[in-house]
Design an enzyme around this catalytic site. Sequence first.
Site, PDB file in Angstrom:
ATOM      1  NE  ARG A 118      41.782  32.339  44.723  1.00 32.36           N
ATOM      2  CZ  ARG A 118      41.881  31.181  44.073  1.00 32.36           C
ATOM      3  NH1 ARG A 118      42.696  30.254  44.521  1.00 32.36           N
ATOM      4  NH2 ARG A 118      41.189  30.967  42.994  1.00 32.36           N
ATOM      5  CD  GLU A 152      48.004  28.885  37.811  1.00 30.42           C
ATOM      6  OE1 GLU A 152      47.267  29.054  38.803  1.00 30.42           O
ATOM      7  OE2 GLU A 152      49.104  28.324  37.874  1.00 30.42           O
ATOM      8  CG  ASP A 172      40.148  26.260  49.279  1.00 32.88           C
ATOM      9  OD1 ASP A 172      40.752  26.171  50.369  1.00 32.88           O
ATOM     10  OD2 ASP A 172      40.324  25.468  48.343  1.00 32.88           O
TER      11      ASP A 172
END
Length: 726
Positions: free
Chosen positions: A530, A547, A635
Amino acid sequence: MQAKKRYLLLFSCCAFLSFGYFGYRHFKSHRQNKWYQHLSHYSEDLDLVHDEDISPSPRFRNRRTTGDHDNTVTFKGCTMESCFDFTLCEKDFKVYVYPIDDNASPSSSYMKVLNIIQDSNYYTSDPSQACIFVLSLDTLDRDTLSKEYVRNMPHRIQRLPLWNNGQNHIIFNLYSGTFPEYTEDLGFDVGKAILAKASISHENFRMGFDISLPLFHKTHPERGGDDGYLESNKFPGTKKYLLSFKGKRYVYGIGSETRNSLYHLHNERDIVLLTTCKHGDSWKEYKDERCDHDNAEYDRYDYEVLMRNSTFCLVPRGRRLGSFRFLEVLQAGCIPVLLANGWELPFSEVIDWSQSTIQADERLLLQVPDIVRSINASQMLQMRQQTQLMWNQYFSSIQKIVHSTLEIVADRVRRHRARPLSVWNSSPGALAINYSFSDYLPHFPFYLTSLGMTSCTRYTAVISVSHGGSNPVHTTPLYKLVKNIARSKYVERIVVVWTSNQVAPTESRLPGGSIPVHIVVATDNSISARHHPHSLVTTDAVFSLDEDVSLTTDELDFAFTVWRTFPDRIVGYPARSHHWDDSKSGWSYTSRWTNSYSLVLTGAAVYHRYWQHVYTYQSPSGLLSTVKTTSNCDDILMNFLVSAITRRPPIKLTQRKQYKDNVSEARWIWTDPSHFHQRSVCLNTFVSLMGHMPLRHSNLRLDPVLFKDKVSMQRKKYRQIEKIGS
Ligand SMILES: *[C@@H]1O[C@H](CO)[C@@H](O)[C@H](O)[C@H]1NC(C)=O
Ligand SMILES: *[C@@H]1O[C@H](CO)[C@@H](O)[C@H](O)[C@H]1NC(C)=O
Ligand SMILES: *[C@@H]1O[C@H](CO)[C@@H](O)[C@H](O)[C@H]1NC(C)=O
Ligand SMILES: *[C@@H]1O[C@H](CO)[C@@H](O)[C@H](O)[C@H]1NC(C)=O
């Protein structure tokens, strides 16, 4: 509407200092200003004794230099054009390190230098791919009296098949020469090699070819390193002492004149200059009538406290031109007053030291108080801030020193595409700017504001679909999210990064309306996909989404609007924090709601496209593989990388009430109870690989305008948030 750009800012303590001041400042060729160059060379014939920095003891005093010291002359006239082969660098800027010779293992300091290069993105193990060559023979300490002095160097070097008379080699050196001359000769012919050397003088420095290094201590951190000590930018920032010095006094020999005269200026009030004669084994033999008094005065002050409480700090030359003090003073946020005639300052090719130091003349010592008193308060604060910028960006670890050295050469190799000096001398510094990404500065997130430009007006939504295995993808939330994004005023394109092992739907089934939707199936199933710089991402802004995130169109628009004001930060909804856990002696990750946060999860956050490049191509080694093996923490890594470069925390936005339990981590809680433990492990792994904890806490939270004000719905800018929320 006037309120258009008004946010309700709630901040009690924004934990950052805004150092970034940018402005293209042409370097005055500072060389021209050094008028004392024309004068005869100080100290040429002085009786030189041992050096404070390396201190072979005076009992060696009568031992002449022995061994393989053949006073060879370097290629005096070397320039990049005459001595460097640019063709080796046409493909890429890669650095080859010679294999270690078991009969001459490097010192621990030099081993660190070699490790840093081998762990870096510059490294290649294939000499045919290399642009730069670095010897594994330890050249750091060329003082013949030192334990670390490597003998038979000329012979050893001539045996190296790739030596090629030193062409495209960089030779690192901290100490050269010894009693009594302290010459700058290394005891072997460096040929056409670039000399990266501490304490180098103007006369031996091959301008635009050699590189001046700072002298760093054996204990200097290998990676990471502590920040500068400056904590407050209060104005006017006068400290208790105007000028200070605490150090050894050489009673005789090179470097002694200045230090012997310091007592003239000492006034015990705002100028505190302390010397001791106590150093070396035989100081008593040489002590003079002032020693006892000086020594007593010396013991009254603490070195560290004195330095931190002084506005200016004297940095006189040691036996050699450079000294450890230079870096110590810089870190302490004390403005260095340099007294080392003829010293070529560290990285002088790119750093404009006139912005952060005073360069005085050794023979005009008595003028120093007047010079420092003439600096006004605003100039002083600017210089103090600049000391921190320089320390943090280029000197706080051996890694930074080595990378800066290599980047200076890389800039030369790029010739007309070199980074402007303003990039080197402003935040976040040249090491944060990778020209492989772009050589146009507005493409980076750092300079838009200072260049008076605004970031582009649209974003690319990147939705990551990663559910798989026993958790089937529920496409309903995904479709809903796509629908909400498609309604956004600012969206350019929607990219769905599919890392689930289920079959992806066709693009036409996603309700993008007039907004183009692309599905990219990530081949390696890595959760890092991503953050990969995909060619479909053409806008500066990337809106990174999970999502199953439920953001309204208003929330998307609000996030993007805020990001445009802070294009270098991660701006988003779900925030987390980290703290030091004494019971575990380690860092701990927490999702508890506290008064501060240090991470914003990339499941619902906007960040600049450059961070994808940094994440994918510039992560320090080992970090990406940690993400891959754990299938987690991408992240956290993104937050680490951004904070390490910007030295700033991310920005949290207000989220709807019911939203907080559903984001990002909700699914983990059900599927994997070890999730939080895993994330704490990641924190600690990242910290050990990077050598420091870059995350910063913040208490700032931004709310949409008129969010909770009692005004009519029609007047609210983000109406949907109000309708759905609470
Ligand atoms: C001097 O420095 C110490 C340590 O940084 C600090 O605690 C102290 O308050 C300072 N004193 C003054 C007068 O600035
Ligand atoms: C402070 O000094 C600088 C440089 O000498 C000068 O440009 C600036 O105008 C001065 N500021 C004030 C307030 O005097
Ligand atoms: C700069 O980016 C390129 C990829 O575009 C990468 O290969 C290189 O290692 C990066 N340089 C540094 C110093 O990280
Ligand atoms: C949040 O999760 C709960 C339980 O999983 C669910 O009932 C609720 O509808 C979710 N809320 C949103 C806004 O998705």
